[in-house]
Design a protein around this motif. Sequence first.
Motif, mmCIF file in Angstrom:
data_model
loop_
_atom_site.group_PDB
_atom_site.id
_atom_site.type_symbol
_atom_site.label_atom_id
_atom_site.label_comp_id
_atom_site.label_asym_id
_atom_site.label_seq_id
_atom_site.Cartn_x
_atom_site.Cartn_y
_atom_site.Cartn_z
ATOM 1 N N GLU A 32 1.527 88.886 -3.652
ATOM 2 C CA GLU A 32 2.898 89.285 -3.343
ATOM 3 C C GLU A 32 2.919 90.598 -2.575
ATOM 4 O OE1 GLU A 32 1.930 88.664 -6.610
ATOM 5 O OE2 GLU A 32 2.617 86.580 -6.577
ATOM 6 N N GLU A 33 2.034 91.517 -2.944
ATOM 7 C CA GLU A 33 1.944 92.796 -2.236
ATOM 8 C C GLU A 33 1.390 92.592 -0.818
ATOM 9 O OE1 GLU A 33 -0.199 95.731 -4.481
ATOM 10 O OE2 GLU A 33 1.024 95.382 -6.266
ATOM 11 N N VAL A 35 1.896 89.957 1.039
ATOM 12 C CA VAL A 35 2.997 89.408 1.828
ATOM 13 C C VAL A 35 3.980 90.506 2.215
ATOM 14 C CG1 VAL A 35 4.968 87.828 1.796
ATOM 15 C CG2 VAL A 35 2.791 87.104 0.826
ATOM 16 N N SER A 36 4.348 91.359 1.258
ATOM 17 C CA SER A 36 5.334 92.398 1.575
ATOM 18 C C SER A 36 4.758 93.460 2.509
ATOM 19 C CB SER A 36 5.877 93.044 0.300
ATOM 20 O OG SER A 36 4.851 93.653 -0.429
ATOM 21 N N GLU A 37 3.471 93.732 2.434
ATOM 22 C CA GLU A 37 2.857 94.750 3.287
ATOM 23 C C GLU A 37 2.608 94.238 4.703
ATOM 24 O OE1 GLU A 37 -1.275 97.363 3.539
ATOM 25 O OE2 GLU A 37 -0.669 96.505 1.621
ATOM 26 N N HIS A 38 2.105 93.022 4.834
ATOM 27 C CA HIS A 38 1.692 92.500 6.137
ATOM 28 C C HIS A 38 2.651 91.463 6.720
ATOM 29 C CE1 HIS A 38 -2.078 94.625 5.735
ATOM 30 N NE2 HIS A 38 -2.237 94.095 4.548
ATOM 31 N N GLY A 39 3.660 91.063 5.979
ATOM 32 C CA GLY A 39 4.608 90.064 6.451
ATOM 33 C C GLY A 39 5.310 90.432 7.741
ATOM 34 N N PRO A 40 5.813 91.678 7.877
ATOM 35 C CA PRO A 40 6.494 92.030 9.138
ATOM 36 C C PRO A 40 5.587 91.973 10.362
ATOM 37 C CG PRO A 40 7.090 93.573 7.395
ATOM 38 C CD PRO A 40 5.991 92.702 6.860
ATOM 39 N N TRP A 59 5.251 81.595 10.456
ATOM 40 C CA TRP A 59 5.070 82.650 9.445
ATOM 41 C C TRP A 59 4.873 82.015 8.075
ATOM 42 C CZ3 TRP A 59 7.464 84.298 4.983
ATOM 43 C CH2 TRP A 59 7.170 85.589 4.553
#
Length: 182
Positions: A32-33, A35-40, A59
Motif C-alpha cells: 500500500e505504501e 502504491v501511494s509513494e510511486h503511484g503518481p 496504471w
Amino acid sequence: MAERLNRCSPHVCSRFMPAPRLHGVTAKQPFEEVVSEHGPIVLRVCRAVLGAADADDAWSDTFLSALEAYPRLPADANIEAWLVTIAHRKAIDVIRRSARSAVSVAEIPPIDGGSRADERDLDLAQSVAALPEKQRFAVVYHYLGGLPYGEVAAIIGGSVDAARRAAADGVASLRRTLGASQ
C-alpha cells in the motif's frame, strides 16, 4: 508456562517469540505504501505514453501485476524503476491492443492539410505523442519518470548513449514544435 517463555534466550526463538532481526537486512515496505509513494509517477508515465484515455487502465494493470510479483522482489530492488518498467510493458500492450481493434465511425473526418509554419502546437501531450517511439519513451522515462539514462536504456533497449541521444533529439523536436527558445 509464562516463566518458561520469559527465560527464552535471545538467540533461540520459539513459536511464541518472534525471531530476532538480522542486522543489515531490511524489510520491504507494505505494498500500500509502494502504491501511494510511486503511484503518481507511474500515472504520469502512463499518461505521457498513452494519453489520458488509456492511462488509468494501464496504471491499474501495472499495479495488479506488481502486486502479484512484489513478494518475489528483493528488498533492496529499485522499486521505482521496477514499476516504470512494468508500466512501460503495460503501455505497449495497450498500444498493441488498440492497433488491432477496429474503430467504427459514422462518417470519415476531413483530412487536415497540415499546420502552417506560423501556427504553433501548444499542447505538450500531443507533441510528445507525435515523437518517434524511442524519443517519446526516452523523454517520458527520463524527464517525467525521473529515471537515469542507464535505466531508460534498459527499458527501451540500446545503450546509455543511445537513450541520452534519443531524449536529446526528442527535447529538441519538442522545442521546435512548441516554438520555445533555448
